[in-house]
Design a protein around this motif. Structure first.
Motif, PDB file in Angstrom:
ATOM      1  N   ILE A 213      -2.421  -6.719   2.558  1.00  5.71           N
ATOM      2  CA  ILE A 213      -1.373  -5.704   2.643  1.00  5.71           C
ATOM      3  C   ILE A 213      -0.452  -5.999   3.826  1.00  5.71           C
ATOM      4  O   ILE A 213      -0.913  -6.153   4.959  1.00  5.71           O
ATOM      5  CB  ILE A 213      -2.003  -4.305   2.792  1.00  5.71           C
ATOM      6  CG1 ILE A 213      -2.830  -3.972   1.538  1.00  5.71           C
ATOM      7  CG2 ILE A 213      -0.933  -3.241   3.036  1.00  5.71           C
ATOM      8  CD1 ILE A 213      -3.864  -2.897   1.751  1.00  5.71           C
ATOM      9  N   ASP A 214       0.858  -6.092   3.539  1.00  8.51           N
ATOM     10  CA  ASP A 214       1.824  -6.319   4.611  1.00  8.51           C
ATOM     11  C   ASP A 214       3.034  -5.385   4.535  1.00  8.51           C
ATOM     12  O   ASP A 214       3.952  -5.470   5.340  1.00  8.51           O
ATOM     13  CB  ASP A 214       2.293  -7.778   4.627  1.00  8.51           C
ATOM     14  CG  ASP A 214       2.959  -8.211   3.320  1.00  8.51           C
ATOM     15  OD1 ASP A 214       3.350  -7.336   2.511  1.00  8.51           O
ATOM     16  OD2 ASP A 214       3.078  -9.433   3.094  1.00  8.51           O
ATOM     17  N   THR A 215       3.037  -4.508   3.538  1.00  5.38           N
ATOM     18  CA  THR A 215       4.157  -3.584   3.346  1.00  5.38           C
ATOM     19  C   THR A 215       3.612  -2.218   2.945  1.00  5.38           C
ATOM     20  O   THR A 215       2.707  -2.132   2.106  1.00  5.38           O
ATOM     21  CB  THR A 215       5.108  -4.090   2.247  1.00  5.38           C
ATOM     22  OG1 THR A 215       5.599  -5.386   2.612  1.00  5.38           O
ATOM     23  CG2 THR A 215       6.277  -3.145   2.061  1.00  5.38           C
TER      24      THR A 215
ATOM     25  N   MET B  65       0.860  -1.181   0.000  1.00  4.77           N
ATOM     26  CA  MET B  65       0.000   0.000   0.000  1.00  4.77           C
ATOM     27  C   MET B  65       0.896   1.231   0.000  1.00  4.77           C
ATOM     28  O   MET B  65       1.844   1.320   0.784  1.00  4.77           O
ATOM     29  CB  MET B  65      -0.925   0.035   1.217  1.00  4.77           C
ATOM     30  CG  MET B  65      -1.754   1.325   1.308  1.00  4.77           C
ATOM     31  SD  MET B  65      -2.939   1.366   2.675  1.00  4.77           S
ATOM     32  CE  MET B  65      -4.315   0.474   1.941  1.00  4.77           C
ATOM     33  N   VAL B  66       0.593   2.159  -0.893  1.00  3.60           N
ATOM     34  CA  VAL B  66       1.349   3.407  -0.976  1.00  3.60           C
ATOM     35  C   VAL B  66       0.627   4.486  -0.177  1.00  3.60           C
ATOM     36  O   VAL B  66      -0.578   4.694  -0.350  1.00  3.60           O
ATOM     37  CB  VAL B  66       1.505   3.859  -2.443  1.00  3.60           C
ATOM     38  CG1 VAL B  66       2.210   5.210  -2.507  1.00  3.60           C
ATOM     39  CG2 VAL B  66       2.276   2.817  -3.247  1.00  3.60           C
ATOM     40  N   LEU B  67       1.365   5.156   0.697  1.00  2.00           N
ATOM     41  CA  LEU B  67       0.846   6.314   1.426  1.00  2.00           C
ATOM     42  C   LEU B  67       1.427   7.557   0.780  1.00  2.00           C
ATOM     43  O   LEU B  67       2.651   7.757   0.799  1.00  2.00           O
ATOM     44  CB  LEU B  67       1.248   6.273   2.899  1.00  2.00           C
ATOM     45  CG  LEU B  67       0.969   4.993   3.687  1.00  2.00           C
ATOM     46  CD1 LEU B  67       1.321   5.226   5.164  1.00  2.00           C
ATOM     47  CD2 LEU B  67      -0.472   4.561   3.549  1.00  2.00           C
TER      48      LEU B  67
ATOM     49  N   ALA C 211      -3.764   0.946  -3.077  1.00  2.00           N
ATOM     50  CA  ALA C 211      -3.437  -0.477  -3.157  1.00  2.00           C
ATOM     51  C   ALA C 211      -4.097  -1.047  -4.407  1.00  2.00           C
ATOM     52  O   ALA C 211      -5.151  -0.573  -4.835  1.00  2.00           O
ATOM     53  CB  ALA C 211      -3.921  -1.220  -1.919  1.00  2.00           C
ATOM     54  N   VAL C 212      -3.473  -2.068  -5.005  1.00  2.00           N
ATOM     55  CA  VAL C 212      -4.020  -2.662  -6.223  1.00  2.00           C
ATOM     56  C   VAL C 212      -4.272  -4.150  -6.015  1.00  2.00           C
ATOM     57  O   VAL C 212      -3.697  -4.784  -5.131  1.00  2.00           O
ATOM     58  CB  VAL C 212      -3.079  -2.451  -7.429  1.00  2.00           C
ATOM     59  CG1 VAL C 212      -2.923  -0.974  -7.729  1.00  2.00           C
ATOM     60  CG2 VAL C 212      -1.716  -3.112  -7.202  1.00  2.00           C
TER      61      VAL C 212
ATOM     62  N   ASN D 267      -7.889  -5.141   4.441  1.00  2.00           N
ATOM     63  CA  ASN D 267      -7.496  -6.547   4.581  1.00  2.00           C
ATOM     64  C   ASN D 267      -8.686  -7.432   4.966  1.00  2.00           C
ATOM     65  O   ASN D 267      -8.746  -8.602   4.589  1.00  2.00           O
ATOM     66  CB  ASN D 267      -6.374  -6.689   5.613  1.00  2.00           C
ATOM     67  CG  ASN D 267      -5.025  -6.265   5.047  1.00  2.00           C
ATOM     68  OD1 ASN D 267      -4.866  -6.099   3.843  1.00  2.00           O
ATOM     69  ND2 ASN D 267      -4.043  -6.085   5.918  1.00  2.00           N
ATOM     70  N   ALA D 268      -9.632  -6.852   5.691  1.00  2.00           N
ATOM     71  CA  ALA D 268     -10.832  -7.608   6.063  1.00  2.00           C
ATOM     72  C   ALA D 268     -11.744  -7.855   4.866  1.00  2.00           C
ATOM     73  O   ALA D 268     -12.628  -8.706   4.926  1.00  2.00           O
ATOM     74  CB  ALA D 268     -11.596  -6.871   7.154  1.00  2.00           C
ATOM     75  N   HIS D 269     -11.507  -7.116   3.778  1.00  2.00           N
ATOM     76  CA  HIS D 269     -12.352  -7.246   2.585  1.00  2.00           C
ATOM     77  C   HIS D 269     -11.576  -7.769   1.383  1.00  2.00           C
ATOM     78  O   HIS D 269     -11.956  -7.496   0.227  1.00  2.00           O
ATOM     79  CB  HIS D 269     -13.008  -5.906   2.262  1.00  2.00           C
ATOM     80  CG  HIS D 269     -14.106  -5.527   3.213  1.00  2.00           C
ATOM     81  ND1 HIS D 269     -13.846  -4.935   4.434  1.00  2.00           N
ATOM     82  CD2 HIS D 269     -15.458  -5.692   3.149  1.00  2.00           C
ATOM     83  CE1 HIS D 269     -15.002  -4.731   5.063  1.00  2.00           C
ATOM     84  NE2 HIS D 269     -15.986  -5.180   4.310  1.00  2.00           N
TER      85      HIS D 269
END
Length: 613
Positions: A507-509, A344-346, A356-357, A501-503
């Motif tokens: 994402i881990d990074t 995920m890019v912030l 996120a893609v 993530n629940a849907h």
């Protein structure tokens, strides 16, 4: 280009209703320019230089990059902004002057001649521009000031119009988290029609700001990024034809005419959607014949220089950073198309966008998307966000009585105010005998929704909360309030990550860019609170790099946007979360309080509504 705005006199005939394949086979006076030099470059013959332009909320910036993605030099120029309650407006004429100043100065400082610029890409905030048939500004302001023809992204005048649109329950709403935001374009368009009838009748083109720059090529093609993310265009209508080489004459079939009719804007359907976009292209596709002579002259560049289809600024940041991962990770996962989906890019600036893609479409309540190919071609984009982050920190600091004292001290030490506050907090850990820095705020809790909640709650009526105030107005108390606000922003990001993530996401990074990504305390608090490593890109100016990548693709230096991203991006520092279990336990407790603050607000809102019924 003219002083009154981008002229349509240079324009070529509109392209036939087309969507172009990602294979890429074929006036207020300008303020003084402020300079940000990354490095001086010595001119070299026949080199290729890529120019990225980024127009943010407060300034226009230009950056020049070499064929390795290294920043040669950059410049910025402030732009004017008018704020009156919920209305926030700008001038496209002023913005264009600022862009020209930034580009010219960046070229001079980097010792780059106009003929060396191989391609240009534009990125900008998702603000709404109104122009007439001559390309002149049409006012969108109660003031009637003709200069003020841009409704800025953060403008919240259209809250009621957003509610009206959301009550329609149109099928297009499922592709923007179930509801449009007042920051998107349909509510703003409806507001203008309902409140400024004369302006509504005068407008010849309604454009996203980054698309408005594309008229510097004489082409009225819009970006798939802007139309899908902010206008409810359904990009996935083209999925079956994306690989067809002869897809250039494809009709822009992603507009849902029933939606526009149902919300009261059926007139925008006229002329094959001429006012909002008859032609759509993937980011980076070369437009028209490049820069028109007029635009090139004003920018100090060469006529015909390739210009790539634009991106929203946050999405340009995503393009510039999402492949900035360590080589070991890349090599181990080079055949794993899911690798990019775990990131995920912030994009952390005035606001923060969370990008996120995924390979499959994921419908996530309260989070924008899924948007097909709106950032990375052939991937679905999920877009979370916080409407006020950098703006919130500025607000909290500037409205404290100790702010001016600390600002003067920071200036005398030739450091930023954030750096001074970070140093103060480090010292306070010792003074207070605190087990770790974050624990200094055990009595202060901040809900950062001062400008509503964009996601995952999608509640523009949400308000900010500061819990734990006292009569203490000291400098140290300001430092604590600053830290608690940073933590509140990080808890908001944790909420978004957990919700995604629940849907269906994994994402881990995290990868971070933007102004706030230069703040070490901001980054460490995010890593500790979310529990993920944060990778910084080699080049801190990721939005400019993302825009420059568009120019590199337009110049056909790379066969696709994906290849250009991998070639021009590189990782930098990695911020790891604390391994201390006490830190995790502390943030878990504060996060529960953070979530409770909003639930309490809903209860209080309901109680007051009943009292006033």
């Amino acid at each position: 280009m003219t002083g009154k705005g981008i002229s349509w006199s240079d324009s070529q005939p509109l392209l036939r209703h087309q969507l172009i394949s990602p294979t890429y086979s074929s006036g207020s006076p300008t303020s003084l320019v402020s300079i940000e030099m990354s490095a001086m470059a010595t001119a070299a013959p026949h080199r290729s230089v890529f120019l990225g332009v980024d127009v943010g909320t407060g300034s226009a910036r230009a950056g020049l990059f070499d064929e390795n993605g290294k920043l040669l030099g950059s410049s910025s120029s402030p732009i004017q902004i008018w704020k009156e309650r919920d209305c926030v407006e700008q001038s496209s004429t002023d913005i264009w002057h600022a862009v020209c100043a930034a580009v010219r100065t960046a070229c001079n400082l980097a010792n780059v001649e106009g003929k060396e610029v191989s391609g240009i890409g534009f990125a900008a905030t998702c603000s709404l521009v109104a122009v007439d048939a001559d390309g002149s500004p049409v006012t969108v302001s109660w003031s009637g000031d003709s200069r003020r023809n841009v409704i800025v992204w953060m403008d919240h005048r259209a809250v009621k119009q957003a509610e009206k649109i959301n009550s329609s329950n149109s099928p297009v709403l499922q592709y923007c988290g179930g509801a449009v935001s007042p920051e998107m374009e349909p509510p703003k368009l409806l507001w203008v029609k309902e409140n400024l009838q004369e302006s509504w009748s005068m407008v010849f083109r309604w454009m996203d700001l980054s698309d408005w720059f594309l008229t510097a090529t004489g082409d009225d093609t819009r970006s798939l990024c802007t139309t899908v993310c902010k206008w409810t265009y359904l990009g996935h209508a083209h999925m079956q034809r994306v690989h067809e080489k002869e897809s250039r004459d494809m009709e822009a079939c992603g507009w849902d005419d029933e939606f526009w009719e149902e919300i009261g804007l059926v007139d925008l359907v006229d002329g094959h959607h001429a006012k909002i976009g008859r032609s759509v292209a993937f980011p980076g596709h070369p437009l028209g014949s490049g820069l028109t002579p007029t635009a090139a002259k004003e920018l100090g560049l060469v006529a015909g220089t390739p210009v790539g289809t634009s991106l929203i600024d946050a999405h340009a940041g995503g393009i510039g950073v999402i492949e900035s991962v360590p080589k070991s990770d890349t090599e181990a996962k080079e055949h794993d198309k899911d690798a990019i989906c775990r990131r995920m890019v912030l994009v952390c600036g005035t606001s923060t966008c969370h990008m996120a893609v995924s390979q499959s479409k994921l419908f996530i309540p309260g989070v924008w998307g899924p948007f097909w190919s709106a950032m990375v071609p052939e991937y679905w984009l999920t877009e979370g966000g916080q409407s006020a982050t950098g703006a919130l920190l500025d607000y909290v600091i500037e409205n404290h009585v100790a702010s001016s004292i600390l600002a003067n001290r920071a200036a005398s030490q030739k450091i930023s105010l954030f750096e001074l506050l970070n140093k103060m907090l480090e010292a306070m850990v010792q003074d207070h005998n605190s087990p770790f820095l974050a624990a200094l705020t055990q009595d202060i809790h901040v809900l950062p929704d001062f400008h509503g909640n964009r996601s995952p709650l999608a509640d523009p009526k949400a308000k900010g909360v500061i819990f734990g105030l006292s009569l203490d107005s000291s400098e140290k108390q300001l430092a604590l309030l600053y830290l608690a606000t940073v933590q509140g922003i990080a808890y908001g990001t944790r909420h978004i990550v957990e919700h995604c993530n629940a849907h269906g996401h994994k994402i881990d990074t995290l990868l971070a860019c933007g102004g706030l990504a230069k703040n070490s305390l901001f980054l460490q608090q995010h890593a500790d609170i979310i529990g993920c490593p944060i990778i910084l890109p080699r080049e801190s100016e990721s939005v400019l790099l993302g825009a420059a990548i568009l120019g590199a693709v337009a110049a056909k230096k790379y066969p696709s946007l994906n290849e250009a991203m991998k070639a021009l991006s590189a990782p930098g520092q990695v911020i790891h979360p604390s391994k201390d279990p006490k830190v995790k336990k502390y943030h878990d407790a504060k996060y529960r309080i953070f979530r409770e603050l909003y639930e309490q607000q809903l209860s209080q809102r309901s109680a007051m509504a009943k009292a006033l019924a």
